[in-house]
Design a protein around this motif. Structure first.
Motif, PDB file in Angstrom:
ATOM      1  N   ALA A   2       0.835  -1.202   0.000  1.00  0.00           N
ATOM      2  CA  ALA A   2       0.000   0.000   0.000  1.00  0.00           C
ATOM      3  C   ALA A   2       0.870   1.252   0.000  1.00  0.00           C
ATOM      4  O   ALA A   2       1.995   1.256   0.491  1.00  0.00           O
ATOM      5  CB  ALA A   2      -0.907  -0.005   1.221  1.00  0.00           C
ATOM      6  N   GLN A   3       0.312   2.298  -0.551  1.00  0.00           N
ATOM      7  CA  GLN A   3       1.012   3.571  -0.604  1.00  0.00           C
ATOM      8  C   GLN A   3       1.037   4.188   0.790  1.00  0.00           C
ATOM      9  O   GLN A   3       0.019   4.256   1.469  1.00  0.00           O
ATOM     10  CB  GLN A   3       0.296   4.494  -1.574  1.00  0.00           C
ATOM     11  N   PRO A   4       2.205   4.656   1.255  1.00  0.00           N
ATOM     12  CA  PRO A   4       2.263   5.266   2.596  1.00  0.00           C
ATOM     13  C   PRO A   4       1.586   6.633   2.601  1.00  0.00           C
ATOM     14  O   PRO A   4       1.460   7.279   1.565  1.00  0.00           O
ATOM     15  CB  PRO A   4       3.766   5.395   2.861  1.00  0.00           C
ATOM     16  N   ASN A   6       0.996  10.588   2.959  1.00  0.00           N
ATOM     17  CA  ASN A   6       1.855  11.750   2.761  1.00  0.00           C
ATOM     18  C   ASN A   6       1.905  12.553   4.066  1.00  0.00           C
ATOM     19  O   ASN A   6       1.324  12.157   5.082  1.00  0.00           O
ATOM     20  CB  ASN A   6       1.387  12.593   1.571  1.00  0.00           C
ATOM     21  N   GLU A   9      -1.606  13.666   5.516  1.00  0.00           N
ATOM     22  CA  GLU A   9      -2.353  12.510   6.022  1.00  0.00           C
ATOM     23  C   GLU A   9      -1.717  11.980   7.300  1.00  0.00           C
ATOM     24  O   GLU A   9      -2.417  11.607   8.241  1.00  0.00           O
ATOM     25  CB  GLU A   9      -2.386  11.414   4.952  1.00  0.00           C
ATOM     26  N   ARG A  10      -0.399  11.986   7.338  1.00  0.00           N
ATOM     27  CA  ARG A  10       0.328  11.514   8.528  1.00  0.00           C
ATOM     28  C   ARG A  10       0.019  12.409   9.735  1.00  0.00           C
ATOM     29  O   ARG A  10      -0.163  11.918  10.852  1.00  0.00           O
ATOM     30  CB  ARG A  10       1.828  11.493   8.222  1.00  0.00           C
ATOM     31  N   THR A  36      -9.583  11.216   1.288  1.00  0.00           N
ATOM     32  CA  THR A  36      -8.566  10.203   0.972  1.00  0.00           C
ATOM     33  C   THR A  36      -8.400   9.227   2.129  1.00  0.00           C
ATOM     34  O   THR A  36      -8.314   8.005   1.923  1.00  0.00           O
ATOM     35  CB  THR A  36      -7.219  10.875   0.655  1.00  0.00           C
ATOM     36  N   ARG A  40      -9.252   5.159   1.912  1.00  0.00           N
ATOM     37  CA  ARG A  40      -8.246   4.136   2.238  1.00  0.00           C
ATOM     38  C   ARG A  40      -8.572   3.380   3.518  1.00  0.00           C
ATOM     39  O   ARG A  40      -7.829   2.507   3.922  1.00  0.00           O
ATOM     40  CB  ARG A  40      -6.875   4.788   2.356  1.00  0.00           C
ATOM     41  N   TRP A  42      -8.421   4.337   6.565  1.00  0.00           N
ATOM     42  CA  TRP A  42      -7.489   4.590   7.663  1.00  0.00           C
ATOM     43  C   TRP A  42      -8.192   5.283   8.814  1.00  0.00           C
ATOM     44  O   TRP A  42      -7.709   5.269   9.929  1.00  0.00           O
ATOM     45  CB  TRP A  42      -6.310   5.431   7.181  1.00  0.00           C
ATOM     46  N   ALA A  65      -0.724   2.136   8.853  1.00  0.00           N
ATOM     47  CA  ALA A  65      -0.248   3.124   7.876  1.00  0.00           C
ATOM     48  C   ALA A  65       0.644   4.164   8.543  1.00  0.00           C
ATOM     49  O   ALA A  65       1.596   4.657   7.935  1.00  0.00           O
ATOM     50  CB  ALA A  65      -1.430   3.803   7.196  1.00  0.00           C
ATOM     51  N   MET A  68       4.225   3.042   8.674  1.00  0.00           N
ATOM     52  CA  MET A  68       4.964   2.911   7.404  1.00  0.00           C
ATOM     53  C   MET A  68       6.003   4.018   7.303  1.00  0.00           C
ATOM     54  O   MET A  68       5.789   5.121   7.795  1.00  0.00           O
ATOM     55  CB  MET A  68       4.012   3.048   6.216  1.00  0.00           C
ATOM     56  N   PRO A  71       7.430   8.614   2.659  1.00  0.00           N
ATOM     57  CA  PRO A  71       8.013   8.595   1.314  1.00  0.00           C
ATOM     58  C   PRO A  71       9.169   9.593   1.222  1.00  0.00           C
ATOM     59  O   PRO A  71       9.156  10.634   1.871  1.00  0.00           O
ATOM     60  CB  PRO A  71       6.853   9.004   0.405  1.00  0.00           C
TER      61      PRO A  71
END
Length: 92
Positions: A2-4, A6, A9-10, A36, A40, A42, A65, A68, A71
């Motif tokens: 899965a995409q971590p 950003n 979102e974090r 988003t 997902r 989350w 998530a 993770m 990025p």
């Protein structure tokens, strides 16, 4: 994999990392970021009938998530130094 999440979102996931439901206004996040996170899965939203306002809570998938790695930021090209237009004292 899965995409971590950003950075934005974090930040929201960190604010929701407790067990309580949080008001949407206290998260300081835009509608796109919230949608988003909901897509997902989350975060989950408390139904409006129970609270009267929009409240969110982190899910177990959101906790995963959050662990993770972030990025990597893209590397920027180095710019060449420009020669001064005005003569420097040592050049006179």
């Amino acid at each position: 994999m899965a995409q971590p999440p950003n950075g934005r979102e974090r930040d929201v996931l960190r604010r929701l990392s407790g067990e309580e439901w949080e008001h949407l206004a206290q998260l300081y996040a835009g509608e796109k970021t919230i949608s988003t996170l909901l897509e997902r899965q989350w975060v989950e939203e408390l139904p409006l009938l129970l609270s009267g306002t929009r409240r969110l809570r982190i899910t177990p998938a959101g906790k995963v998530a959050l662990t993770m790695p972030a990025p990597e930021k893209p590397k920027r090209a180095k710019l060449p130094m420009l020669k001064p237009i005005v003569p420097i004292l040592r050049d006179r």
